[in-house]
Design a protein around this motif. Structure first.
Motif, mmCIF file in Angstrom:
data_model
loop_
_atom_site.group_PDB
_atom_site.id
_atom_site.type_symbol
_atom_site.label_atom_id
_atom_site.label_comp_id
_atom_site.label_asym_id
_atom_site.label_seq_id
_atom_site.Cartn_x
_atom_site.Cartn_y
_atom_site.Cartn_z
ATOM 1 N N VAL A 1 79.602 30.318 -1.571
ATOM 2 C CA VAL A 1 80.848 31.060 -1.761
ATOM 3 C C VAL A 1 81.466 30.514 -3.048
ATOM 4 O O VAL A 1 81.878 29.368 -3.114
ATOM 5 N N GLY A 2 81.519 31.337 -4.101
ATOM 6 C CA GLY A 2 82.057 30.840 -5.362
ATOM 7 C C GLY A 2 81.308 31.434 -6.538
ATOM 8 O O GLY A 2 80.351 32.190 -6.352
ATOM 9 N N HIS A 3 81.794 31.131 -7.696
ATOM 10 C CA HIS A 3 82.905 30.253 -7.991
ATOM 11 C C HIS A 3 84.193 31.057 -8.072
ATOM 12 O O HIS A 3 84.187 32.262 -7.839
ATOM 13 N N LEU A 4 85.299 30.403 -8.443
ATOM 14 C CA LEU A 4 86.595 31.075 -8.447
ATOM 15 C C LEU A 4 86.898 31.733 -9.792
ATOM 16 O O LEU A 4 87.165 32.933 -9.869
ATOM 17 N N THR A 5 86.853 30.953 -10.870
ATOM 18 C CA THR A 5 87.180 31.496 -12.200
ATOM 19 C C THR A 5 85.920 32.055 -12.865
ATOM 20 O O THR A 5 84.812 31.573 -12.647
ATOM 21 N N SER A 6 86.118 33.039 -13.717
ATOM 22 C CA SER A 6 84.980 33.645 -14.419
ATOM 23 C C SER A 6 84.302 32.651 -15.351
ATOM 24 O O SER A 6 83.075 32.652 -15.502
ATOM 25 N N GLY A 7 85.098 31.782 -16.002
ATOM 26 C CA GLY A 7 84.540 30.812 -16.929
ATOM 27 C C GLY A 7 83.547 29.883 -16.277
ATOM 28 O O GLY A 7 82.558 29.466 -16.897
ATOM 29 N N SER A 8 83.754 29.547 -15.029
ATOM 30 C CA SER A 8 82.834 28.698 -14.284
ATOM 31 C C SER A 8 81.735 29.520 -13.615
ATOM 32 O O SER A 8 80.571 29.113 -13.567
ATOM 33 N N ASP B 1 86.055 36.418 3.614
ATOM 34 C CA ASP B 1 85.110 37.544 3.665
ATOM 35 C C ASP B 1 83.783 37.212 2.997
ATOM 36 O O ASP B 1 82.724 37.673 3.439
ATOM 37 N N ALA B 2 83.819 36.414 1.930
ATOM 38 C CA ALA B 2 82.570 36.032 1.261
ATOM 39 C C ALA B 2 81.666 35.271 2.226
ATOM 40 O O ALA B 2 80.446 35.502 2.276
ATOM 41 N N MET B 3 82.255 34.387 3.007
ATOM 42 C CA MET B 3 81.473 33.635 3.992
ATOM 43 C C MET B 3 80.931 34.566 5.063
ATOM 44 O O MET B 3 79.765 34.468 5.470
ATOM 45 N N ARG C 1 74.596 26.758 13.376
ATOM 46 C CA ARG C 1 75.718 25.848 13.170
ATOM 47 C C ARG C 1 75.978 25.786 11.667
ATOM 48 O O ARG C 1 75.145 25.297 10.899
ATOM 49 N N PHE C 2 77.116 26.339 11.233
ATOM 50 C CA PHE C 2 77.431 26.416 9.810
ATOM 51 C C PHE C 2 78.153 25.147 9.352
ATOM 52 O O PHE C 2 79.053 24.650 10.032
ATOM 53 N N GLU C 3 77.745 24.647 8.201
ATOM 54 C CA GLU C 3 78.364 23.465 7.616
ATOM 55 C C GLU C 3 78.806 23.783 6.191
ATOM 56 O O GLU C 3 78.100 24.471 5.456
ATOM 57 N N LEU C 4 79.975 23.275 5.810
ATOM 58 C CA LEU C 4 80.520 23.539 4.478
ATOM 59 C C LEU C 4 80.285 22.342 3.562
ATOM 60 O O LEU C 4 80.566 21.201 3.923
ATOM 61 N N ILE C 5 79.757 22.624 2.372
ATOM 62 C CA ILE C 5 79.608 21.605 1.336
ATOM 63 C C ILE C 5 80.465 22.054 0.159
ATOM 64 O O ILE C 5 80.079 22.944 -0.603
ATOM 65 N N ALA C 6 81.658 21.488 0.039
ATOM 66 C CA ALA C 6 82.617 21.923 -0.980
ATOM 67 C C ALA C 6 82.488 21.074 -2.242
ATOM 68 O O ALA C 6 82.423 19.846 -2.174
ATOM 69 N N GLU C 7 82.454 21.753 -3.392
ATOM 70 C CA GLU C 7 82.365 21.085 -4.680
ATOM 71 C C GLU C 7 83.532 21.526 -5.562
ATOM 72 O O GLU C 7 83.954 22.681 -5.520
ATOM 73 N N ASP C 8 84.029 20.606 -6.373
ATOM 74 C CA ASP C 8 85.129 20.876 -7.300
ATOM 75 C C ASP C 8 84.563 21.132 -8.695
ATOM 76 O O ASP C 8 83.830 20.303 -9.226
ATOM 77 N N ASP C 9 84.902 22.286 -9.286
ATOM 78 C CA ASP C 9 84.465 22.536 -10.667
ATOM 79 C C ASP C 9 85.613 22.458 -11.666
ATOM 80 O O ASP C 9 85.404 22.629 -12.878
ATOM 81 N N ARG D 1 73.728 25.469 5.818
ATOM 82 C CA ARG D 1 74.623 24.772 4.893
ATOM 83 C C ARG D 1 75.106 25.724 3.810
ATOM 84 O O ARG D 1 74.300 26.331 3.104
ATOM 85 N N ILE D 2 76.414 25.825 3.688
ATOM 86 C CA ILE D 2 77.030 26.745 2.735
ATOM 87 C C ILE D 2 77.773 25.953 1.664
ATOM 88 O O ILE D 2 78.661 25.157 1.966
ATOM 89 N N GLY D 3 77.391 26.190 0.409
ATOM 90 C CA GLY D 3 78.132 25.588 -0.688
ATOM 91 C C GLY D 3 79.381 26.399 -0.994
ATOM 92 O O GLY D 3 79.389 27.621 -0.840
ATOM 93 N N GLN D 4 80.437 25.717 -1.385
ATOM 94 C CA GLN D 4 81.664 26.402 -1.792
ATOM 95 C C GLN D 4 82.159 25.701 -3.051
ATOM 96 O O GLN D 4 82.327 24.482 -3.071
ATOM 97 N N VAL D 5 82.358 26.469 -4.118
ATOM 98 C CA VAL D 5 82.768 25.867 -5.383
ATOM 99 C C VAL D 5 84.006 26.552 -5.932
ATOM 100 O O VAL D 5 84.096 27.782 -5.981
ATOM 101 N N GLY D 6 84.956 25.735 -6.353
ATOM 102 C CA GLY D 6 86.180 26.218 -6.970
ATOM 103 C C GLY D 6 86.956 25.029 -7.490
ATOM 104 O O GLY D 6 86.581 23.877 -7.249
#
Length: 381
Positions: free
Chosen positions: A106-113, A318-320, A75-83, A33-38
């Motif tokens: 994989v994340g986060h996107l902005t430096s502030g987060s 690429d991060a993934m 088996r890779f699964e994506l768990i996407a979160e909104d910040d 399980r892979i978390g992804q935040v952005g």
């Protein structure tokens, strides 16, 4: 049956019984399980969605390739979160992923987060690879769980200041930032380098990442005779700022900025303003045309996510792939087992050849400057 034959048969049965559980284990898929935040809401939602798409494409490719980790099919699964590019929401998302015991992030996107979230991941021992967060402090905290795939703001602000001085021969600049960790970071470096080169920083102004009216700021800067403005922030403010610069008779004033404004959407956000041609912006990494296999990869991306490409997606991809490669090398998806392998990664990616230094920085980061011509973003180098 003779005693010897009975003994052999018994041994074979016992051996088969012993082997059976291991065979069954090897045949049981390993769920990773892979978390992804952005940010998928708020002003930077278009950038966050692009990154989710890149990560999702990588997961699709990995699952199609039947990757083995420790002899088991993964088996890779994506768990996407909104910040929403918000530090508080980013920290909450990070804690949620820690509580769910994801295998990597994989994340986060902005430096502030990313900055506050990195502390959470360090505490729970989960590696995270930020595709595009560029504040230098991210990798200066001594965490063994933080990595990034781009040149940091020290390189970005420095390169843009040198371009203003050496190529455009400017002498007076103003600096504006949105008070975010990203905006302040890159603006501070630009200012420091500009002053070291002899450029006069004639004004400094501040705004925020939801602002829409910059007339007071721009009027003050115009009165100081600035030939250029460096803006530390995102395209959602840079676009209206450009339009208002034109309205105030500042159409020939250059606008500089980092990857936050350097998006294909900037001309649209500027309302088609003619002075978008006065923008010089930078991105860590190479242009998609110069990335290894970049155009072929983008064709696949566009087929899957038509009209959504912003420029961040290859880094999410690429991060993934970096996380998956470390897991394969370690033979484990356990963060405490494969985490150390990230420091030994040396692999070809879509964006570049990827290897990290001892702090989690990309070992040999590239940097590209861009301008806009006929409404399209074009690389200068």
């Amino acid at each position: 049956m003779p005693r010897r034959q009975r003994s052999i048969a018994t041994c074979l049965l016992l051996s088969s019984a012993a082997i059976a559980p291991f065979t069954a284990l090897a045949q049981t898929p390993l769920t990773v399980r892979i978390g992804q935040v952005g940010p998928t809401s708020g002003p930077a939602a278009h950038l966050g969605a692009d990154n989710v798409n890149g990560t999702r494409l990588a997961i699709d490719d990995l699952n199609a390739a039947n990757v083995l980790i420790g002899g088991r099919k993964a088996r890779f699964e994506l768990i996407a979160e909104d910040d929403a590019a918000d530090p508080k929401q980013g920290t909450q998302a990070a804690q949620k992923l820690c509580d769910q015991q994801v295998n990597g992030v994989v994340g986060h996107l902005t430096s502030g987060s990313t900055m506050p979230a990195s502390k959470v991941y360090n505490q729970c021992g989960i590696p995270h690879v930020s595709p595009v967060a560029t504040n230098p402090r991210l990798t200066q905290q001594g965490f063994k769980t933080s990595f990034r795939l781009l040149a940091n703001d020290n390189a970005m602000g420095d390169a843009l200041a040198r371009y203003a001085h050496s190529t455009l021969k400017l002498t007076k600049v103003a600096v504006v930032d949105d008070r975010s960790a990203y905006g302040q970071g890159v603006a501070t470096v630009f200012k420091k380098t500009a002053q070291s080169l002899g450029l006069a920083v004639v004004d400094e102004q501040f705004t925020h990442d939801k602002a829409a009216d910059f007339s007071a700021i721009l009027t003050a800067i115009k009165a100081k005779g600035a030939q250029a403005i460096f803006y530390g922030g995102l395209d959602t403010q840079a676009g209206p700022m450009l339009r208002q610069m034109g309205t105030l008779g500042m159409g020939k004033v250059h606008l500089f900025g980092g990857d936050g404004i350097c998006t294909v959407r900037l001309p649209e956000l500027a309302g088609g303003a003619a002075n978008v041609t006065a923008v010089t912006c930078g991105e860590g990494g190479s242009s998609i045309e110069k990335m290894p296999g970049g155009l072929a990869w983008k064709a696949r991306y566009d087929a899957r996510f038509p009209g959504q490409y912003q420029g961040n997606a290859p880094y999410g991809y690429d991060a993934m792939m970096v996380l998956a490669e470390a897991m394969k090398k370690a033979g484990s998806a356990d963060p405490k087992v494969y985490g150390a392998e990230l420091f030994r990664i040396d692999m070809p990616g879509v964006t570049a050849r990827i290897a990290f230094d001892a702090t989690g920085e990309l070992a040999n980061p590239a940097l590209t400057l861009f301008q806009f011509k006929d409404g399209k973003k074009q690389a200068l180098n």
